[in-house]
Design a protein around this motif. Structure first.
Motif, short mmCIF file in Angstrom:
data_model
loop_
_atom_site.label_atom_id
_atom_site.label_comp_id
_atom_site.label_asym_id
_atom_site.label_seq_id
_atom_site.Cartn_x
_atom_site.Cartn_y
_atom_site.Cartn_z
N ASP A 130 -24.60 -32.80 30.70
CA ASP A 130 -24.96 -34.23 30.78
C ASP A 130 -24.05 -35.03 31.72
OD1 ASP A 130 -26.84 -33.63 28.85
OD2 ASP A 130 -25.50 -34.12 27.20
N PRO A 131 -23.99 -34.63 32.98
CA PRO A 131 -23.05 -35.31 33.90
C PRO A 131 -23.41 -36.75 34.22
CG PRO A 131 -24.36 -33.69 35.06
CD PRO A 131 -24.73 -33.55 33.63
N GLU A 132 -24.65 -37.16 33.84
CA GLU A 132 -24.99 -38.56 34.12
C GLU A 132 -24.13 -39.49 33.26
OE1 GLU A 132 -27.06 -36.22 31.83
OE2 GLU A 132 -27.71 -36.02 33.90
N ASP A 133 -23.58 -38.96 32.18
CA ASP A 133 -22.62 -39.73 31.39
C ASP A 133 -21.24 -39.57 32.02
OD1 ASP A 133 -20.86 -40.79 29.59
OD2 ASP A 133 -21.62 -39.71 27.84
N LYS A 134 -20.76 -40.64 32.63
CA LYS A 134 -19.50 -40.57 33.39
C LYS A 134 -18.30 -40.21 32.50
CE LYS A 134 -21.01 -41.72 37.49
NZ LYS A 134 -21.17 -40.69 38.49
N ASN A 135 -18.42 -40.49 31.21
CA ASN A 135 -17.33 -40.11 30.30
C ASN A 135 -17.09 -38.60 30.34
OD1 ASN A 135 -16.61 -42.65 28.99
ND2 ASN A 135 -18.71 -42.58 28.20
N ASN A 136 -18.15 -37.85 30.64
CA ASN A 136 -18.00 -36.39 30.66
C ASN A 136 -17.16 -35.94 31.85
OD1 ASN A 136 -19.46 -36.49 28.38
ND2 ASN A 136 -21.35 -35.61 29.21
N LEU A 137 -17.20 -36.71 32.94
CA LEU A 137 -16.32 -36.40 34.08
C LEU A 137 -14.88 -36.67 33.69
CD1 LEU A 137 -18.45 -38.02 36.87
CD2 LEU A 137 -17.77 -35.62 36.82
N THR A 138 -14.67 -37.75 32.95
CA THR A 138 -13.32 -38.06 32.45
C THR A 138 -12.82 -36.90 31.60
OG1 THR A 138 -13.84 -40.39 32.50
CG2 THR A 138 -12.01 -39.74 31.07
N ASP A 139 -13.68 -36.43 30.70
CA ASP A 139 -13.29 -35.30 29.84
C ASP A 139 -12.98 -34.06 30.67
OD1 ASP A 139 -13.76 -36.97 27.70
OD2 ASP A 139 -15.75 -36.19 27.27
N ALA A 140 -13.71 -33.88 31.76
CA ALA A 140 -13.47 -32.70 32.62
C ALA A 140 -12.11 -32.79 33.31
CB ALA A 140 -14.58 -32.56 33.66
N GLY A 141 -11.74 -34.00 33.74
CA GLY A 141 -10.43 -34.17 34.39
C GLY A 141 -9.30 -33.85 33.42
N ILE A 142 -9.47 -34.27 32.17
CA ILE A 142 -8.47 -33.96 31.13
C ILE A 142 -8.40 -32.45 30.95
CG2 ILE A 142 -7.94 -34.18 28.66
CD1 ILE A 142 -9.36 -36.93 28.72
N MET A 143 -9.56 -31.82 30.89
CA MET A 143 -9.60 -30.36 30.72
C MET A 143 -8.92 -29.64 31.88
SD MET A 143 -10.16 -27.65 29.27
CE MET A 143 -11.05 -27.88 27.75
N MET A 144 -9.12 -30.14 33.11
CA MET A 144 -8.49 -29.51 34.28
C MET A 144 -6.97 -29.49 34.10
SD MET A 144 -10.69 -30.94 37.46
CE MET A 144 -12.15 -30.06 38.03
N TYR A 145 -6.45 -30.61 33.61
CA TYR A 145 -5.00 -30.69 33.40
C TYR A 145 -4.55 -29.64 32.37
CZ TYR A 145 -0.51 -32.14 31.69
OH TYR A 145 0.80 -32.11 31.28
N TYR A 146 -5.19 -29.61 31.22
CA TYR A 146 -4.77 -28.69 30.16
C TYR A 146 -4.96 -27.23 30.56
CZ TYR A 146 -3.82 -32.40 26.88
OH TYR A 146 -3.26 -33.48 26.26
N PHE A 147 -6.05 -26.97 31.26
CA PHE A 147 -6.30 -25.59 31.71
C PHE A 147 -5.16 -25.14 32.63
CE2 PHE A 147 -7.97 -22.19 34.23
CZ PHE A 147 -8.96 -21.56 33.48
N GLU A 148 -4.82 -25.97 33.59
CA GLU A 148 -3.75 -25.58 34.53
C GLU A 148 -2.43 -25.33 33.81
OE1 GLU A 148 -3.26 -28.33 37.79
OE2 GLU A 148 -5.29 -27.93 38.53
N GLU A 149 -2.10 -26.23 32.89
CA GLU A 149 -0.82 -26.09 32.19
C GLU A 149 -0.81 -24.85 31.30
OE1 GLU A 149 2.03 -27.91 32.60
OE2 GLU A 149 0.87 -28.75 34.25
N MET A 150 -1.89 -24.62 30.60
CA MET A 150 -1.98 -23.47 29.70
C MET A 150 -2.00 -22.18 30.53
SD MET A 150 -2.06 -22.59 26.55
CE MET A 150 -2.18 -20.88 26.02
#
Ligand code: FMN
Length: 299
Positions: A246-266
């Protein structure tokens, strides 16, 4: 700090002590936030510190947060951007979560507050310049009760809402690390990790063989708007794609950016050194589910 422990323990704080953050700590946070702003690629992003939390709370009560339930805290930090394109959404939440990890290390609590649908007149107090955008602020302060699960104490406005997403139960009974059926507030690993193609389930054995079971187990604890967990991973031979539904919901892009951070650190903590490359892809559909691939990480 063991990053996996941090991920498992982190949670949103919705009740704060009536106590301001000491000046030296605040200065450290401001310094750290300037470093993030000055990093390559973050030219369109800035943090704004609102030290007078009472003033912000008074202005946003009833109009910010889920169903207008504003979280009361001694301070807030806003993330302001120069535009609202997809990459800026990804980068700004990555930047904010970097700062929130620092905040957590200082024994402070935080909670994202959604102000995307807050009328401009009510939130104009937040801005620092014209033609800018602020879709989220975060509450910051000392948690009232560091050991208690987070909940909204002032639930005015949430009576008709399904507030299941505020449940932050942790998975003490889950059999680590491959989670086929989740017993926590998070989706199972098998629901978010696919092999080669969107929707193609991955077996526990295959994930184990690649040594990625732990990584996917822990990153599920990333926060997301309304705990919707829109992130999906498509694992290829030498890379992982991050997709959001559901990328039309911009909040999901925000959630993806957060995930990118955690994925890289982990990933760093288990020996990988990569970082996400943003993908310019088109909306795709599989079995009636719309999704968009937003990044690639080389494994
Ligand atoms: C982008 C974003 C916006 C959020 N907005 C709010 C909000 O407006 N009000 C609120 O109480 N929590 C908000 N949250 C917190 C989420 O509800 C929370 O992260 C999720 O329910 C998972 O719980 P946990 O963070 O305690 O693990 C938001 C989180 C994110 C990532």
């Amino acid at each position: 700090m063991l990053f996996r422990k941090f991920l498992e323990d982190r949670r949103s704080t919705r009740e704060y002590k009536d106590m301001i953050i000491e000046k030296d700590k605040m200065d450290m946070l401001v310094d750290f936030s300037s470093k993030i702003e000055n990093s390559h690629g973050n030219e369109d992003i800035s943090f704004i510190f609102y030290e007078d939390g009472k003033k912000i709370y008074k202005n946003l009560k009833g109009v910010a947060g889920y169903a207008g339930v504003m979280i009361e805290s001694p301070h807030y930090i806003g993330i302001q951007t120069n535009n609202e394109d997809d990459i800026t959404f990804l980068k700004s939440s990555y930047a904010m979560e970097t700062l929130l990890t620092k905040i957590y290390q200082m024994d402070l609590g935080s909670c994202w507050i959604n102000v995307m649908d807050t009328p401009y007149d009510s939130k104009k107090i937040l801005f620092n310049g014209d033609n800018k955008h602020i879709n989220y602020i975060v509450a910051v302060g000392y948690p009232k009760n560091p050991n208690r699960l987070s909940e909204i104490s002032n639930s005015d406005g949430l009576e008709n809402e399904d507030v299941g997403y505020l449940n932050t139960i942790r998975p003490f009974k889950e059999k680590k690390y491959f989670v086929e059926k989740s017993t926590s507030s998070r989706l199972a690993v098998s629901d978010i990790v696919f092999e080669n193609e969107f929707g193609n389930k991955m077996s526990q054995e295959d994930l184990d063989k690649r040594g990625l079971d732990e990584l996917f187990y822990y990153i599920r604890y990333a926060p997301s708007d309304k705990n919707e967990q829109p992130w999906r991973f498509i694992l290829k031979n030498d890379s992982a794609d991050l997709a959001i539904i559901d990328p039309e919901d911009k909040n999901n892009l925000t959630d993806a950016g957060i995930m990118m951070y955690y994925f890289e650190e982990m990933a760093k903590s288990i020996g990988y050194k990569g970082s996400w490359e943003f993908s310019e892809s088109k909306l795709q559909n599989k079995n009636g589910i719309n999704y968009l691939v937003v990044g690639k990480y080389k494994l």
